[in-house]
Design a protein around this motif. Structure first.
Motif, mmCIF file in Angstrom:
data_model
loop_
_atom_site.group_PDB
_atom_site.id
_atom_site.type_symbol
_atom_site.label_atom_id
_atom_site.label_comp_id
_atom_site.label_asym_id
_atom_site.label_seq_id
_atom_site.Cartn_x
_atom_site.Cartn_y
_atom_site.Cartn_z
ATOM 1 N N CYS A 226 -14.227 -20.950 24.221
ATOM 2 C CA CYS A 226 -14.021 -22.477 24.694
ATOM 3 C C CYS A 226 -13.914 -23.318 23.835
ATOM 4 N N ASP A 227 -14.494 -23.156 22.560
ATOM 5 C CA ASP A 227 -14.412 -24.185 21.469
ATOM 6 C C ASP A 227 -13.101 -23.816 20.515
ATOM 7 N N ALA A 228 -12.012 -22.870 21.241
ATOM 8 C CA ALA A 228 -10.844 -22.646 20.578
ATOM 9 C C ALA A 228 -11.049 -21.604 19.252
ATOM 10 N N GLN A 229 -12.094 -21.021 19.220
ATOM 11 C CA GLN A 229 -12.172 -19.875 18.336
ATOM 12 C C GLN A 229 -11.506 -18.632 18.656
ATOM 13 N N LEU A 230 -10.901 -17.803 17.674
ATOM 14 C CA LEU A 230 -10.305 -16.626 18.039
ATOM 15 C C LEU A 230 -11.176 -15.588 17.541
ATOM 16 N N VAL A 231 -11.751 -14.380 18.362
ATOM 17 C CA VAL A 231 -12.514 -13.568 17.662
ATOM 18 C C VAL A 231 -11.792 -12.152 18.068
ATOM 19 N N GLU A 232 -11.486 -11.357 17.051
ATOM 20 C CA GLU A 232 -11.066 -9.941 17.144
ATOM 21 C C GLU A 232 -11.859 -9.001 18.060
ATOM 22 N N ILE A 233 -11.332 -8.576 19.131
ATOM 23 C CA ILE A 233 -11.835 -7.506 20.011
ATOM 24 C C ILE A 233 -11.128 -6.222 19.754
ATOM 25 N N ASP A 234 -11.949 -5.166 19.621
ATOM 26 C CA ASP A 234 -11.429 -3.844 19.580
ATOM 27 C C ASP A 234 -11.439 -3.215 21.046
ATOM 28 N N LEU A 235 -10.496 -3.347 21.813
ATOM 29 C CA LEU A 235 -10.215 -2.844 23.329
ATOM 30 C C LEU A 235 -9.854 -1.406 23.234
ATOM 31 N N PRO A 236 -10.675 -0.550 23.893
ATOM 32 C CA PRO A 236 -10.270 0.811 23.899
ATOM 33 C C PRO A 236 -9.014 1.026 24.762
ATOM 34 N N PHE A 237 -8.037 1.755 24.305
ATOM 35 C CA PHE A 237 -6.847 1.739 25.092
ATOM 36 C C PHE A 237 -6.532 3.304 25.321
ATOM 37 N N GLY A 238 -5.819 3.787 26.240
ATOM 38 C CA GLY A 238 -5.647 5.105 26.893
ATOM 39 C C GLY A 238 -5.378 4.986 28.213
ATOM 40 N N HIS A 239 -4.977 6.185 28.787
ATOM 41 C CA HIS A 239 -4.837 6.331 30.191
ATOM 42 C C HIS A 239 -5.797 7.326 30.936
ATOM 43 N N ASP A 240 -6.791 7.864 30.137
ATOM 44 C CA ASP A 240 -7.822 8.481 30.941
ATOM 45 C C ASP A 240 -8.947 7.674 31.246
ATOM 46 N N PHE B 260 1.723 -22.047 34.108
ATOM 47 C CA PHE B 260 0.552 -21.980 34.846
ATOM 48 C C PHE B 260 -0.191 -23.193 34.780
ATOM 49 N N THR B 261 0.344 -24.164 35.574
ATOM 50 C CA THR B 261 -0.134 -25.509 35.566
ATOM 51 C C THR B 261 -1.098 -25.880 36.767
ATOM 52 N N HIS B 262 -1.372 -24.817 37.820
ATOM 53 C CA HIS B 262 -1.849 -25.291 38.865
ATOM 54 C C HIS B 262 -3.548 -25.673 38.755
ATOM 55 N N GLN B 263 -4.112 -25.010 37.671
ATOM 56 C CA GLN B 263 -5.448 -25.139 37.650
ATOM 57 C C GLN B 263 -6.030 -24.933 36.045
ATOM 58 N N PRO B 264 -7.177 -25.516 35.816
ATOM 59 C CA PRO B 264 -7.626 -25.192 34.255
ATOM 60 C C PRO B 264 -8.476 -23.940 34.179
ATOM 61 N N TYR B 265 -8.603 -23.307 33.293
ATOM 62 C CA TYR B 265 -9.210 -21.780 33.140
ATOM 63 C C TYR B 265 -10.696 -22.203 32.471
ATOM 64 N N HIS B 266 -11.482 -21.194 32.989
ATOM 65 C CA HIS B 266 -13.050 -21.657 32.587
ATOM 66 C C HIS B 266 -13.454 -20.324 31.606
ATOM 67 N N GLY B 267 -14.282 -20.538 30.689
ATOM 68 C CA GLY B 267 -14.914 -19.475 29.839
ATOM 69 C C GLY B 267 -14.250 -18.872 28.932
ATOM 70 N N PRO B 268 -14.409 -17.880 28.217
ATOM 71 C CA PRO B 268 -13.675 -17.367 27.117
ATOM 72 C C PRO B 268 -12.417 -16.569 27.988
ATOM 73 N N VAL B 269 -11.364 -16.225 27.226
ATOM 74 C CA VAL B 269 -10.427 -15.546 27.876
ATOM 75 C C VAL B 269 -9.914 -14.393 26.602
ATOM 76 N N LEU B 270 -9.501 -13.398 27.332
ATOM 77 C CA LEU B 270 -9.165 -12.122 26.345
ATOM 78 C C LEU B 270 -7.818 -12.248 26.378
ATOM 79 N N LEU B 271 -7.119 -12.020 25.043
ATOM 80 C CA LEU B 271 -5.583 -12.025 25.186
ATOM 81 C C LEU B 271 -5.129 -10.394 24.764
#
Length: 121
Positions: free
Chosen positions: A12-26, A82-93
């Motif tokens: 929410c304070d515009a900081q970017l944090v690296e996240i290691d998200l597990p990927f795979g199809h299992d 996407f102009t219909h609403q504000p977004y709340h909280g942290p988001v993951l890209l």
């Protein structure tokens, strides 16, 4: 060579944090990914906004009730219509989905594009 993060958390304070998200199809990696998403977003239920074919933005499904507005995430979403609403909280890209709808990790050019787009907002 620097490791590229598989996902970026935009706080929410515009900081970017690296996240290691597990990927795979299992099932194991899918369950791990959901657990990391919940922890990163600080929520129980999440949803995805397909910003472009290249980028997905994961949000707290109940963020309106649990978090303050995230001005950077809102501006990023507005940039892509996407102009219909504000977004709340942290988001993951993350990267956009593959042909089967599976979430993909960010690639180097996508990370660079995100940095440049956010810098331009």
């Amino acid at each position: 060579m620097t490791k590229i993060p598989t996902a970026l958390l935009l706080t929410c304070d515009a900081q970017l944090v690296e996240i290691d998200l597990p990927f795979g199809h299992d099932c194991a990696s899918s369950a791990e990914r959901r657990a990391v998403l919940r922890a990163a977003l600080r929520c129980d239920r999440f949803d995805v906004v397909a910003l472009t074919r290249q980028w997905d933005m994961w949000i707290d499904d109940e963020g309106l009730y649990n978090h303050p507005v995230n001005p950077a995430a809102t501006a990023l979403a507005q940039r892509f219509g996407f102009t219909h609403q504000p977004y709340h909280g942290p988001v993951l890209l993350t990267g956009g989905p593959d042909a089967q709808g599976n979430t993909l990790p960010l690639l180097r050019h996508q990370v660079i594009g995100l940095f440049l787009t956010l810098q331009d907002l």
